[in-house]
Design an enzyme around this catalytic site. Structure first.
Site, PDB file in Angstrom:
ATOM      1  N   ASN A  73       0.865  -1.174   0.000  1.00  0.00           N
ATOM      2  CA  ASN A  73       0.000   0.000   0.000  1.00  0.00           C
ATOM      3  C   ASN A  73       0.906   1.229   0.000  1.00  0.00           C
ATOM      4  OD1 ASN A  73      -1.789   2.058   0.503  1.00  0.00           O
ATOM      5  ND2 ASN A  73      -2.383   1.365   2.550  1.00  0.00           N
ATOM      6  N   LYS A  80       0.141   4.290  -0.275  1.00  0.00           N
ATOM      7  CA  LYS A  80      -0.466   5.468   0.351  1.00  0.00           C
ATOM      8  C   LYS A  80      -0.242   6.716  -0.534  1.00  0.00           C
ATOM      9  CE  LYS A  80      -0.029   3.188   4.783  1.00  0.00           C
ATOM     10  NZ  LYS A  80       0.152   3.287   6.218  1.00  0.00           N
ATOM     11  N   HIS A 130      -9.366   1.243   5.143  1.00  0.00           N
ATOM     12  CA  HIS A 130      -8.068   1.431   5.807  1.00  0.00           C
ATOM     13  C   HIS A 130      -8.245   2.377   7.010  1.00  0.00           C
ATOM     14  CE1 HIS A 130      -3.922   2.514   6.589  1.00  0.00           C
ATOM     15  NE2 HIS A 130      -3.586   1.424   5.922  1.00  0.00           N
ATOM     16  N   GLU A 152      -6.524   4.732   8.061  1.00  0.00           N
ATOM     17  CA  GLU A 152      -6.292   6.151   7.764  1.00  0.00           C
ATOM     18  C   GLU A 152      -7.534   6.778   7.153  1.00  0.00           C
ATOM     19  OE1 GLU A 152      -2.688   5.459   5.604  1.00  0.00           O
ATOM     20  OE2 GLU A 152      -1.705   4.910   7.482  1.00  0.00           O
ATOM     21  N   GLU A 181      -4.967  -4.816  10.688  1.00  0.00           N
ATOM     22  CA  GLU A 181      -3.933  -3.799  10.870  1.00  0.00           C
ATOM     23  C   GLU A 181      -4.171  -3.080  12.200  1.00  0.00           C
ATOM     24  OE1 GLU A 181      -2.106  -2.613   6.826  1.00  0.00           O
ATOM     25  OE2 GLU A 181      -3.765  -1.261   7.239  1.00  0.00           O
ATOM     26  N   GLY A 219       3.031   2.362  10.762  1.00  0.00           N
ATOM     27  CA  GLY A 219       3.981   3.456  10.604  1.00  0.00           C
ATOM     28  C   GLY A 219       4.723   3.816  11.885  1.00  0.00           C
ATOM     29  N   SER A 264       3.884  -2.082  10.219  1.00  0.00           N
ATOM     30  CA  SER A 264       5.351  -2.151  10.368  1.00  0.00           C
ATOM     31  C   SER A 264       5.941  -3.493   9.954  1.00  0.00           C
ATOM     32  CB  SER A 264       5.764  -1.782  11.797  1.00  0.00           C
ATOM     33  OG  SER A 264       5.381  -0.452  12.090  1.00  0.00           O
TER      34      SER A 264
HETATM   35  P1  13P Z   1       3.370   0.427   7.593  1.00  0.00           P
HETATM   36  O1  13P Z   1       3.871  -0.854   7.000  1.00  0.00           O
HETATM   37  O2  13P Z   1       4.090   1.631   7.109  1.00  0.00           O
HETATM   38  O3  13P Z   1       3.302   0.347   9.100  1.00  0.00           O
HETATM   39  O4  13P Z   1       1.852   0.612   7.088  1.00  0.00           O
HETATM   40  C1  13P Z   1       0.967  -0.440   7.199  1.00  0.00           C
HETATM   41  C2  13P Z   1      -0.273  -0.101   6.460  1.00  0.00           C
HETATM   42  O5  13P Z   1      -1.018   0.776   6.846  1.00  0.00           O
HETATM   43  C3  13P Z   1      -0.550  -0.852   5.223  1.00  0.00           C
HETATM   44  O6  13P Z   1      -1.839  -0.599   4.774  1.00  0.00           O
END
Ligand code: 13P
Length: 251
Positions: A9, A11, A95, A97, A167, A173, A213
């Site tokens: 992803n 982003k 997601h 976010e 997640e 992150g 992560s």
């Molecule tokens: P990270 O791998 O940067 O922690 O992000 C995970 C994520 O949100 C994948 O959709």
């Protein structure tokens, strides 16, 4: 047997030329890798260009979000037929976010999942608890609420085309990965929810990815867990080498 699925992803990252460069590099690194589904989710603007790079390779394309109507007066939105036309096979929905910053709700996640399925594409449905939820012992209730809300009224056949991505928001992150045991516990819980709602047989076929992560160093131990069927990777998918290493650690 569930085929592992590793999705990157990206982003809000990568211009078109950067996306093409990353995908071209990745393609060469994973060309000989079999028995794992490899997916990249660039931003909308780069989908068509990346599709041209991954055509006839073992890499598939995902979008990061979608709107549930096919067309109409919905300024700024992108529909499932448009994503299909751009070469997408998968769409990430729900997601954290989007739940956090863009008012995504269980109801909209369900509408989006249904829209994706109705065009024979596959939704990657994200679920996960906040740190506060975990610390207050609410992990299971949050997960149950997210999973049930997302799959509400889906038929068994439709469910089989869904991928669930667990997640934990506190692991996204932050460099703070769930331990393999923590991930397995929640993945098993998700599978049990699906067993109760559908059947053992159906639940045992649904793929459940872990995200938060994930890096080359921790991917193998996470994916060695019996109910962890792959990874949804953020930061580490922005470099071809690290993403390819995660893909190789999935099998
Ligand atoms: P990270 O791998 O940067 O922690 O992000 C995970 C994520 O949100 C994948 O959709």
């Amino acid at each position: 047997m569930r085929t592992p699925i590793i999705a990157g992803n990206w982003k809000l990252n990568k211009t078109i030329s950067e996306a093409v460069e990353l995908t071209t590099e990745l393609k060469d690194l994973v060309t000989a890798t079999n028995n794992v589904d490899i997916v990249v989710a660039p931003p909308f603007t780069a989908l068509d260009a990346v599709n041209k790079v991954v055509k006839d390779t073992n890499i598939e394309l995902a979008a990061q979000d979608v709107y549930w109507e096919d067309s109409g007066a919905f300024t700024g939105e992108v529909s499932v037929p448009m994503l299909k036309d751009a070469g997408c096979e998968y769409v990430i929905v729900g997601h954290s976010e989007r739940r956090q910053f863009f008012n995504e709700t269980n109801e909209s996640v369900n509408l989006k999942a249904n829209a994706v399925l109705s065009h024979d594409m596959k939704p990657i449905i994200c679920v996960g608890e906040l740190l506060d939820d975990r610390e207050a012992g609410r992990t299971e209730s949050v997960i149950k609420n997210h999973v049930s809300g997302a799959v509400e009224k889906l038929t068994s056949d439709a469910l089989l085309s869904c991928i669930i991505a667990y997640e934990p928001v506190w692991a996204i992150g932050t460099g703070k990965t769930a331990t393999p045991e923590q991930a397995q516990e929640v993945h098993n819980y998700i599978r049990n929810i699906l067993k109760e709602t559908y059947s053992d047989e159906i639940a045992s076929q649904v793929r459940i990815q872990y995200g938060g992560s994930v890096k080359p160093e921790n991917a193998a131990e996470l994916m060695a867990q019996p109910d962890v069927d792959g990874a949804l990777v953020g930061g580490a998918s922005l470099q071809a080498e690290s993403f390819a290493q995660i893909v190789k650690n999935a099998i």
